[in-house]
Motif scaffolding. Structure first.
Motif, PDB file in Angstrom:
ATOM      1  N   ILE A 212       0.835  -1.204   0.000  1.00  6.12           N
ATOM      2  CA  ILE A 212       0.000   0.000   0.000  1.00  6.12           C
ATOM      3  C   ILE A 212       0.872   1.258   0.000  1.00  6.12           C
ATOM      4  N   GLN A 213       1.910   1.267   0.821  1.00  5.65           N
ATOM      5  CA  GLN A 213       2.761   2.446   0.921  1.00  5.65           C
ATOM      6  C   GLN A 213       3.538   2.686  -0.366  1.00  5.65           C
ATOM      7  N   ARG A 214       4.064   1.609  -0.972  1.00  2.00           N
ATOM      8  CA  ARG A 214       4.811   1.782  -2.220  1.00  2.00           C
ATOM      9  C   ARG A 214       3.904   2.289  -3.328  1.00  2.00           C
ATOM     10  N   ALA A 215       2.684   1.764  -3.380  1.00  2.00           N
ATOM     11  CA  ALA A 215       1.740   2.235  -4.395  1.00  2.00           C
ATOM     12  C   ALA A 215       1.427   3.715  -4.182  1.00  2.00           C
ATOM     13  N   ALA A 216       1.287   4.113  -2.924  1.00  2.00           N
ATOM     14  CA  ALA A 216       1.029   5.525  -2.622  1.00  2.00           C
ATOM     15  C   ALA A 216       2.209   6.395  -3.021  1.00  2.00           C
ATOM     16  N   ASP A 217       3.417   5.899  -2.800  1.00  2.00           N
ATOM     17  CA  ASP A 217       4.613   6.666  -3.134  1.00  2.00           C
ATOM     18  C   ASP A 217       4.740   6.908  -4.641  1.00  2.00           C
ATOM     19  N   GLU A 218       4.098   6.059  -5.435  1.00  3.29           N
ATOM     20  CA  GLU A 218       4.146   6.214  -6.894  1.00  3.29           C
ATOM     21  C   GLU A 218       3.233   7.329  -7.388  1.00  3.29           C
ATOM     22  N   ILE A 219       2.289   7.720  -6.551  1.00  2.00           N
ATOM     23  CA  ILE A 219       1.274   8.674  -6.984  1.00  2.00           C
ATOM     24  C   ILE A 219       1.763  10.105  -6.815  1.00  2.00           C
ATOM     25  N   VAL A 220       1.604  10.888  -7.852  1.00  2.00           N
ATOM     26  CA  VAL A 220       1.986  12.295  -7.859  1.00  2.00           C
ATOM     27  C   VAL A 220       0.750  13.098  -7.457  1.00  2.00           C
ATOM     28  N   ILE A 221       0.925  13.984  -6.495  1.00  2.00           N
ATOM     29  CA  ILE A 221      -0.226  14.647  -5.888  1.00  2.00           C
ATOM     30  C   ILE A 221      -0.429  16.074  -6.401  1.00  2.00           C
ATOM     31  N   ALA A 222      -1.577  16.628  -6.059  1.00  2.00           N
ATOM     32  CA  ALA A 222      -1.970  18.026  -6.213  1.00  2.00           C
ATOM     33  C   ALA A 222      -2.091  18.469  -7.664  1.00  2.00           C
ATOM     34  N   ARG A 223      -1.146  19.286  -8.148  1.00  8.62           N
ATOM     35  CA  ARG A 223      -1.361  19.964  -9.428  1.00  8.62           C
ATOM     36  C   ARG A 223      -1.429  19.005 -10.609  1.00  8.62           C
ATOM     37  N   GLU A 224      -1.061  17.742 -10.425  1.00  6.97           N
ATOM     38  CA  GLU A 224      -1.175  16.796 -11.522  1.00  6.97           C
ATOM     39  C   GLU A 224      -2.631  16.471 -11.841  1.00  6.97           C
ATOM     40  N   PHE A 225      -3.539  16.714 -10.898  1.00  7.09           N
ATOM     41  CA  PHE A 225      -4.936  16.370 -11.116  1.00  7.09           C
ATOM     42  C   PHE A 225      -5.627  17.459 -11.928  1.00  7.09           C
ATOM     43  N   PRO A 226      -6.586  17.078 -12.762  1.00  8.24           N
ATOM     44  CA  PRO A 226      -7.248  18.052 -13.640  1.00  8.24           C
ATOM     45  C   PRO A 226      -8.230  18.929 -12.868  1.00  8.24           C
ATOM     46  N   GLU A 227      -8.375  20.151 -13.341  1.00 12.02           N
ATOM     47  CA  GLU A 227      -9.415  21.028 -12.811  1.00 12.02           C
ATOM     48  C   GLU A 227     -10.622  20.882 -13.733  1.00 12.02           C
ATOM     49  N   PRO A 228     -11.830  20.653 -13.157  1.00  5.61           N
ATOM     50  CA  PRO A 228     -13.006  20.530 -14.017  1.00  5.61           C
ATOM     51  C   PRO A 228     -13.253  21.828 -14.769  1.00  5.61           C
TER      52      PRO A 228
END
Length: 234
Positions: A212-228
């Motif tokens: 679970i932790q390694r999978a979370a570490d792979e995820i890039v957060i915040a500005r990578e997500f789209p704004e509707p």
């Protein structure tokens, strides 16, 4: 009675369809879910849509917005950190109980779920990681690992956490090359299966927490997500 049953069946179908659209990225984080648009898309009444959306709120991937109705949940770095913290606390304890209690039938179901996952294409048709079919098989494998435990509260809570995690994974590019990530994930899934079949609760608990932790570490957060967009927000 038939009307109630029919309405329930329609709500089940619409719930599954909207959930699939959210997890596949056809409905984006933060997007408003309006009754006119959803009613036209699914050819059902406002009552059926309201029931379906209420279920998705319970599942954690839709939220209610004051004076605006429903929307897909928004994604944030803080929320994801808190989500990961809860998952690393709860799911490893859950798998410990499952591994200790799992029956011979459960063992066979774990093997079957792992086989399906291994045979399901990891890449979508456009070449990106995490095809919809793989995401489904991945969830099925992990929930099967936990199925040795009959505690319905654990299952309901974990299913909700996994759905929200899947949404974060859908909207974040993986850090490592896709082939490298697939090789790592494949090894981790096989190790989890082996620990489960050996009823090695300590190892299964440790492996799942690290997974679970390694999978979370792979995820890039915040500005990578789209704004509707304005159009998406209705």
């Amino acid at each position: 009675m038939s009307k109630v049953k029919g309405a329930g069946s329609r709500a089940d179908t619409v719930t599954a369809a909207i959930r699939a659209d959210i997890l596949a990225g056809r409905l984006i984080p933060g997007q408003r879910l309006t009754f006119p648009e959803l009613g036209a898309a699914h050819a059902v009444s406002v009552g059926v849509l309201r029931e379906a959306l209420a279920r998705l709120v319970e599942q954690g991937i839709v939220t209610t917005v004051s004076n605006q109705g429903f929307s897909v949940i928004a994604l944030s770095a803080r929320d994801f950190a808190e989500l990961t913290q809860v998952r690393t606390l709860i799911e490893p304890q859950f798998i410990r109980v499952s591994v200790l209690a799992g029956s011979t039938r459960w063992e066979s179901e774990v093997v079957a779920a792992h086989h399906v996952l291994q045979r399901t294409p990891y890449f979508a048709e456009d070449g990106t990681a995490f095809s919809p079919a793989w995401n489904t098989a991945h969830t099925d494998f992990h929930m099967t690992l936990l199925a040795g435990c009959s505690n319905v509260y654990m299952h309901d809570g974990t299913a909700r956490l996994r759905d929200v995690s899947a949404l974060y994974r859908r909207w974040s590019p993986i850090r490592s090359p896709a082939d490298e990530a697939l090789a790592r994930i494949t090894t981790e899934h096989r190790d989890l299966m082996d620990a489960a079949l050996a009823h090695d609760a300590d190892r299964a608990e440790t492996l799942l927490r690290e997974h679970i932790q390694r999978a979370a570490d792979e995820i890039v957060i915040a500005r990578e997500f789209p704004e509707p967009s304005a159009a998406a927000q209705g």
